[in-house]
Design an enzyme around this catalytic site. Structure first.
Site, PDB file in Angstrom:
ATOM      1  N   ASP A   8      12.013   4.561   0.964  1.00  0.00           N
ATOM      2  CA  ASP A   8      10.576   4.832   0.996  1.00  0.00           C
ATOM      3  C   ASP A   8       9.896   3.493   1.278  1.00  0.00           C
ATOM      4  O   ASP A   8      10.500   2.430   1.071  1.00  0.00           O
ATOM      5  CB  ASP A   8      10.136   5.411  -0.345  1.00  0.00           C
ATOM      6  CG  ASP A   8       8.637   5.554  -0.465  1.00  0.00           C
ATOM      7  OD1 ASP A   8       8.021   6.116   0.450  1.00  0.00           O
ATOM      8  OD2 ASP A   8       8.085   5.065  -1.470  1.00  0.00           O
ATOM      9  N   ASP A  10       6.025   2.196   0.655  1.00  0.00           N
ATOM     10  CA  ASP A  10       5.179   1.671  -0.413  1.00  0.00           C
ATOM     11  C   ASP A  10       5.823   1.919  -1.774  1.00  0.00           C
ATOM     12  O   ASP A  10       6.140   3.064  -2.116  1.00  0.00           O
ATOM     13  CB  ASP A  10       3.797   2.342  -0.398  1.00  0.00           C
ATOM     14  CG  ASP A  10       3.044   2.100   0.896  1.00  0.00           C
ATOM     15  OD1 ASP A  10       2.053   1.362   0.859  1.00  0.00           O
ATOM     16  OD2 ASP A  10       3.454   2.644   1.949  1.00  0.00           O
TER      17      ASP A  10
END
Length: 226
Positions: A8, A10
């Protein structure tokens, strides 16, 4: 057999909250609103600009003026993209190791490509990140399996040998739906009141440096069983 790692963006690969916080602080000041605890914003990063602004301005997304507020936020973010963003501690060393092991890695994010692509480039990762899948490139974003499967297809790997690392339940759900192993990044932007122990991830880590020994162990175990 371990064949790749997906992250992922952020809260897992990059620590972006300071960029968001500086913009929100400026906007709150301009609107005569009180300051907000950065921890509240941090817990909402995974829900994007809507989640952060709803928390910071105590507004609903259907409130009058919210759309204009969000557009202002997004434009400021585009103008200041990556100014205060840094890889999480241990990430740079981890990526160096993955490259040295010829293990391809990439990113699966719910951050739109207009922000994700230039941010990855600004961080100097554009030539190393082998796949970057954003929500505007697929029909269904996370927690659907589609973006993870797309990333695996672009890497040319079997999802069964891939590991997906994320700091939100939707990351774990997307990885599991796609058939990858999953790792919960406990150092990330965990939503308030959420308990990663309930995500049923394959593994969890308190810092990025802890991922390498687990990957090494996983690869060694799989090799032994071949």
């Amino acid at each position: 057999m371990l064949n790749s790692v997906l992250f992922d963006l952020d809260g897992t690969l990059l620590d972006t909250v300071d960029d968001f916080m500086s913009i929100i602080e400026a906007m709150l000041h301009e609107h005569g609103r009180p300051e907000i605890d950065a921890r509240l914003v941090r817990s909402q990063v995974s829900d994007g600009s809507i989640g952060m602004l709803c928390t910071a301005f105590a507004m609903r997304p259907d409130a009058d003026g919210f759309d204009a507020l969000r557009e202002d936020f997004l434009q400021r973010y585009a103008d200041q993209l990556g100014n205060q963003t840094r890889p999480f501690p241990g990430i740079s060393e981890l990526l160096d190791w993955l490259d040295a092991q010829d293990l391809p890695w990439g990113v699966v994010t719910n951050k739109m490509s207009r922000f994700s692509i230039p941010l990855i480039e600004r961080m100097g990762l554009g030539q190393r990140c082998r796949t970057l899948v954003c929500p505007d490139q697929v029909t269904h974003g996370k927690p659907h399996a589609e973006p993870v499967l797309k990333a695996c297809a672009e890497l040319g790997v079997d999802p069964a040998g891939c590991v997906f690392v994320g700091d939100h339940l939707r990351d774990i759900q997307a990885g599991k739906a796609a058939g990858t192993a999953t790792v919960a990044a406990l150092y990330g932007y965990i939503p308030a009141g959420d308990d990663p122990a309930n995500w049923n991830a394959t593994h969890s880590i308190n810092n990025a440096a802890a991922l390498r020994p687990w990957l090494e162990q996983r690869r060694a175990t799989e090799t032994t069983h071949v």
